[in-house]
Design an enzyme around this catalytic site. Sequence first.
Site, PDB file in Angstrom:
ATOM      1  N   SER A 262       0.103  -0.510   3.013  1.00  0.00           N
ATOM      2  CA  SER A 262       0.507   0.529   2.545  1.00  0.00           C
ATOM      3  C   SER A 262       0.470   1.778   3.613  1.00  0.00           C
ATOM      4  CB  SER A 262       0.214   1.063   1.321  1.00  0.00           C
ATOM      5  OG  SER A 262      -1.211   1.645   1.686  1.00  0.00           O
ATOM      6  N   LYS A 263       1.634   2.729   3.585  1.00  0.00           N
ATOM      7  CA  LYS A 263       1.327   3.597   4.271  1.00  0.00           C
ATOM      8  C   LYS A 263       0.075   4.328   4.380  1.00  0.00           C
ATOM      9  CE  LYS A 263       3.894   8.293   5.084  1.00  0.00           C
ATOM     10  NZ  LYS A 263       2.778   8.632   5.783  1.00  0.00           N
TER      11      LYS A 263
END
Length: 503
Positions: A262-263
């Site tokens: 994920s970011k």
Amino acid sequence: MTKNVRVRFAPSPTGPLHIGGVRTALFNYLFAKKHNGTFILRIEDTDQNRYVEGAEHYIIDALNWCGMPPDESPVNGGAFGPYRQSERKDLYKQYADALIASGNAYYAFDTAEELDFHRKDHEAKGKTFIYNWHNRLKLKNSLALSKEEVEAKLEAGEDYVIRFKSPQDETLHLKDIIRGDIKIDTNILDDKVLFKSDGMPTYHLANIVDDHLMEITHVIRGEEWLPSLALHYQLYQAFGWEASEFAHLPLILKPTGKGKLSKRDGDKLGFPVFPLEWKDPKTGEVSRGYKEDGYFPEAMVNFLAFLGWNPGTEQEIFSLEELVADFDLGRVNKSGARFDPDKTKWFNHHYMQEQNNDVLAEAFKQSQPELSEIDVDYISLVIGLIKERATFVSDFWELSHFFFTAPTSYDEKAAKKAFKDGTADILKTVKNIILHIDDFTVIALQKDIKGWITENDIGFGKVMMPLRLALVGALQGPDVFDIMFMIGKNETVKRIENAIKSL
Ligand code: GLU
């Protein structure tokens, strides 16, 4: 393969493209090119609530940067356009209607509040509410209501959705190129919404209709779409169309631990998860991109290819052309692919060595104000000497500043080690040797300085260490003779004199 291969990358323009999306695009591109097929970009923008300004542009820029421009797209058109679903809007209703006519779909008038009530009511009883065969006759839809009631509702303009009528007690046999055969019991499926009374199809309907009309032969997409496969199969069946083949790519996993990349992982560990920098149009928040972080597109393509695929040999370095030649969906793994930020750097370091030094010199000059007056040819030669140790252009200055500016101080620890009693005399002699060299080349420097060292049995370290420190300010950098040659005789002498003074 007999049919002309046609694949599509079908992102929704809801923000910047995550590298997982770029990997999906890449695998589509490779598969298409390998089979002399067509790579299509279709923008799936039917959900106007999630539409984000600039996202489509970003997607196209990212594909171009990676060197995989689509053959057909909203920008360059093609025989199967338009390629934006919002521009195909009027096309979908007839297909929803056809499914109603054939008994494969039905109108449902349940309001959001009613559905919410059912959901909560089920939850309270420890059950899950699924809108399907086991309760649809108790709900507000055209299967339960009389024909007249339905017509009256439609005429009155009541909000409705069109749902797929998922069959009871059937076993679906699905095929996935990567996962093999999958069996699904239809009793667990819900009656998915296909169309809404705002005139917009949902993802499922638009996706299947467009894949059919665009003559897509292979759907290659992320694993998160695997749960939709049963519905998609049934839609093909209901329409009487031949389904495309499917390949669901494995998840990209975070560097350590469970779950998908994920970011947040990127922010925490300091690496981008987007190909290009992205500025959120609403919040103004900027997310870093591989391009702006100094990655070469070849490196990005190479590391993405290895997220889920491998050639079955030891070879790790692949150009895009080599990937096209060797790519095989049959060699894509089922299990998640762990993302390794160090490996991305390893690839970049490799491709750094293959870059043209003149091009790198331009980039370096642009990024470093100290270089604005320096000749690019000189910068290019410097890069040739230091790039072996560089991963990014942003490493260059640290590795090469002494080719452009004289040291203003000497590394303390190094000075203790290199500047000893007698060092001043040694440096004075070296300076004199240098002053006497007319033909100032690396060979002449080596010959005269090394010759003097051996003749007088001084020990190389005693000479080369202080000399390096005088020139660089620290005990680092490429070959001392190369440095002297590059900065020239006058500058070399000046730096030695400065060092002697400060001793
Ligand atoms: N629009 C979907 C997405 O955003 C496409 C999924 C598919 O390829 O079917 O990923």
